[in-house]
Design a protein around this motif. Sequence first.
Motif, PDB file in Angstrom:
ATOM      1  N   SER A   1       8.041  11.397   8.444  1.00 15.76           N
ATOM      2  CA  SER A   1       9.049  11.251   9.721  1.00 15.76           C
ATOM      3  C   SER A   1       8.620  12.215  10.750  1.00 15.76           C
ATOM      4  N   ASP A   2       7.723  13.127  10.378  1.00 13.86           N
ATOM      5  CA  ASP A   2       7.097  14.041  11.348  1.00 13.86           C
ATOM      6  C   ASP A   2       5.840  13.408  12.044  1.00 13.86           C
ATOM      7  N   GLY A   3       5.543  12.260  11.799  1.00 11.52           N
ATOM      8  CA  GLY A   3       4.447  11.653  12.563  1.00 11.52           C
ATOM      9  C   GLY A   3       3.086  11.918  11.800  1.00 11.52           C
ATOM     10  N   VAL A   4       3.058  12.477  10.557  1.00 12.07           N
ATOM     11  CA  VAL A   4       1.776  12.603  10.069  1.00 12.07           C
ATOM     12  C   VAL A   4       1.328  11.481   9.227  1.00 12.07           C
ATOM     13  N   ARG A   5       0.151  10.956   9.159  1.00  8.23           N
ATOM     14  CA  ARG A   5      -0.158   9.743   8.525  1.00  8.23           C
ATOM     15  C   ARG A   5      -0.212  10.167   6.989  1.00  8.23           C
ATOM     16  N   LEU A   6       0.366   9.200   6.354  1.00 10.30           N
ATOM     17  CA  LEU A   6       0.518   9.293   4.825  1.00 10.30           C
ATOM     18  C   LEU A   6      -0.725   8.772   4.163  1.00 10.30           C
ATOM     19  N   ASN A   7      -1.409   8.883   3.130  1.00  9.26           N
ATOM     20  CA  ASN A   7      -2.565   8.110   2.486  1.00  9.26           C
ATOM     21  C   ASN A   7      -2.063   7.324   1.281  1.00  9.26           C
ATOM     22  N   TYR A   8      -2.522   6.241   1.075  1.00 10.17           N
ATOM     23  CA  TYR A   8      -1.970   5.241  -0.094  1.00 10.17           C
ATOM     24  C   TYR A   8      -2.409   6.134  -1.372  1.00 10.17           C
ATOM     25  N   GLN A   9      -1.813   6.172  -2.334  1.00 12.93           N
ATOM     26  CA  GLN A   9      -1.717   6.787  -3.772  1.00 12.93           C
ATOM     27  C   GLN A   9      -1.607   5.856  -4.870  1.00 12.93           C
ATOM     28  N   GLY A  10      -1.374   4.318  -4.527  1.00 16.89           N
ATOM     29  CA  GLY A  10      -1.116   3.632  -5.676  1.00 16.89           C
ATOM     30  C   GLY A  10       0.366   3.201  -5.948  1.00 16.89           C
ATOM     31  N   LEU A  11       0.574   2.779  -6.959  1.00 14.84           N
ATOM     32  CA  LEU A  11       1.772   2.215  -7.275  1.00 14.84           C
ATOM     33  C   LEU A  11       2.712   3.615  -7.950  1.00 14.84           C
ATOM     34  N   ARG A  12       4.106   3.829  -7.804  1.00 15.65           N
ATOM     35  CA  ARG A  12       4.978   4.639  -8.484  1.00 15.65           C
ATOM     36  C   ARG A  12       5.964   4.309  -9.229  1.00 15.65           C
ATOM     37  N   ARG A  13       6.312   4.683 -10.303  1.00 15.96           N
ATOM     38  CA  ARG A  13       7.536   4.106 -10.960  1.00 15.96           C
ATOM     39  C   ARG A  13       8.928   4.547 -10.390  1.00 15.96           C
ATOM     40  N   ALA A  14       9.711   3.491 -10.363  1.00 18.09           N
ATOM     41  CA  ALA A  14      11.094   3.848 -10.085  1.00 18.09           C
ATOM     42  C   ALA A  14      12.295   3.367 -11.056  1.00 18.09           C
ATOM     43  N   THR A  15      13.094   4.201 -11.441  1.00 14.09           N
ATOM     44  CA  THR A  15      14.227   3.976 -12.313  1.00 14.09           C
ATOM     45  C   THR A  15      15.497   3.721 -11.684  1.00 14.09           C
TER      46      THR A  15
END
Length: 494
Positions: free
Chosen positions: A71-85
């Motif tokens: 949200s602050d404009g910083v680019r985020l790096n891909y980390q793979g898959l993350r589980r959701a419940t």
Amino acid sequence: MSSNSAQIEHQLHRDFQELVEYVTGAESQFRTAYEVELTLFRRLLALGAQLLRLFFVQRATMRPREPVYASDGVRLNYQGLRRATYFSVFGRVRFRRHYFYAPGHGGICPLDAELSLPPRCYSDLLRDWAEYCITDESYDESSKVLKRILGLSISKLALETGIQEDATDVEAFYKQKAAPSSEDEGTILVVQADGKGVPMVRTEPADQPARRGKGQKRTKKKEAVVTAIYTIAPYHRSPQQVAKALLRDLTGDEEAKQAAFPSSPQRPAPVAKEVRATLYGKDIAFERLVERVAQREGTRVRHRVALTDGAEPLQDRVCDKLPQFTLILDIIHASEYLWDAANALMGETHPERTAWVSEQLLNILSGKMTTVIQTLESRAQDPSLSTSQRKTLNTTIGYYQRNLPYMHYDQCLANGWPIGTGVVEGACGHLVKDRMERSGMRWRLSGAAPMLMLRAIHVSNHWDTFQAQRMKSDLQELHPNRHLIQSYTPETIA
């Protein structure tokens, strides 16, 4: 289609075929309707969970296009898959979605915004249904219902947290809530106010005695200030009609009811009635009421009426905060003081008691309050009266003298105005007592205040509209840049 999706879909087809076999196979000849209905419901819930998981897995297959920014404009790096419940009405569903992260800036899963996932693991639908139950029944009873019907176990802490979180959106809901169209409104704008005690947990001293003294109670009560606002059409009645109806209500005489209104038009119903309650005092209650009055003012409003019992703090706030309203003393409270005087003079079984009350009540409704007060003052001078009898009469006299400015019932009836606080008194019972004063219930402010706020939404029939706005607000807060947020409307929720 991913291999995961293919496996789920294959299993769904097998499960569905098993259901068809269950209702058509040879064994079905020996099953009862109850057994089949219950089994189908349970298995359909399981199918629903699998279908929902298939939906999530399908949506999570595609990796989001990069770059992805915080949200602050910083680019985020891909980390793979993350589980959701995800706890849904069908049960718990787990799936994995793509996750992006940068140190010091947190991480996001873009799919969460696309699916409008809630801030916690409980689905919006499950939260909606659970809280709707809770605002009507106890936490324990609501948990039992959810367990019995959906097979779900939700902790009381989770339910309480949901109520507290949703209550924070109530004020914003009313500030944005549109008034009914002027064509639907009545010509009389009515507000009412009253109070009802809520049993609270008493804070115990560390060195409390082993046994309470006489008169000491484990709990105390805190006043919930209840307000109501609505519009209504005029309803013209004669003093004689109202007097007979009041006597019928107090004596249970149905024949008197028929005689009182032999050819009267049907009583108009309140339009867009709203009731609210707060444990934060009369000033807060009236601030909110004044805001709603401003929203309900319209071209159709011709008269403004405020109704309370004889509580001076409420009357003072009406006169101060709503000076454009005509304040009226609730006729039921006025008549109760008259019955107290009659019982003091004659006793509750005297054959002339009802006739005497009827005569004085007709004078009150006809605008002859001076005559009624003079009659009571004259009777109070009788030397044969006991001290307690004279005290009761003087109490009634004092009550009427103090409330004279608010007892012009003849003018009210001629204008077709309401003269009773039945709406707000009903709210005190239904909104507050029916939920907050059940056997053994004791509340803390942190639990009681949000409960009253949401129960008012419930009993005012605003639940669906409120939930739609609440979910939209949550979505805006979690995903402020989501471009599809404008499409999230009550219609899409329904």
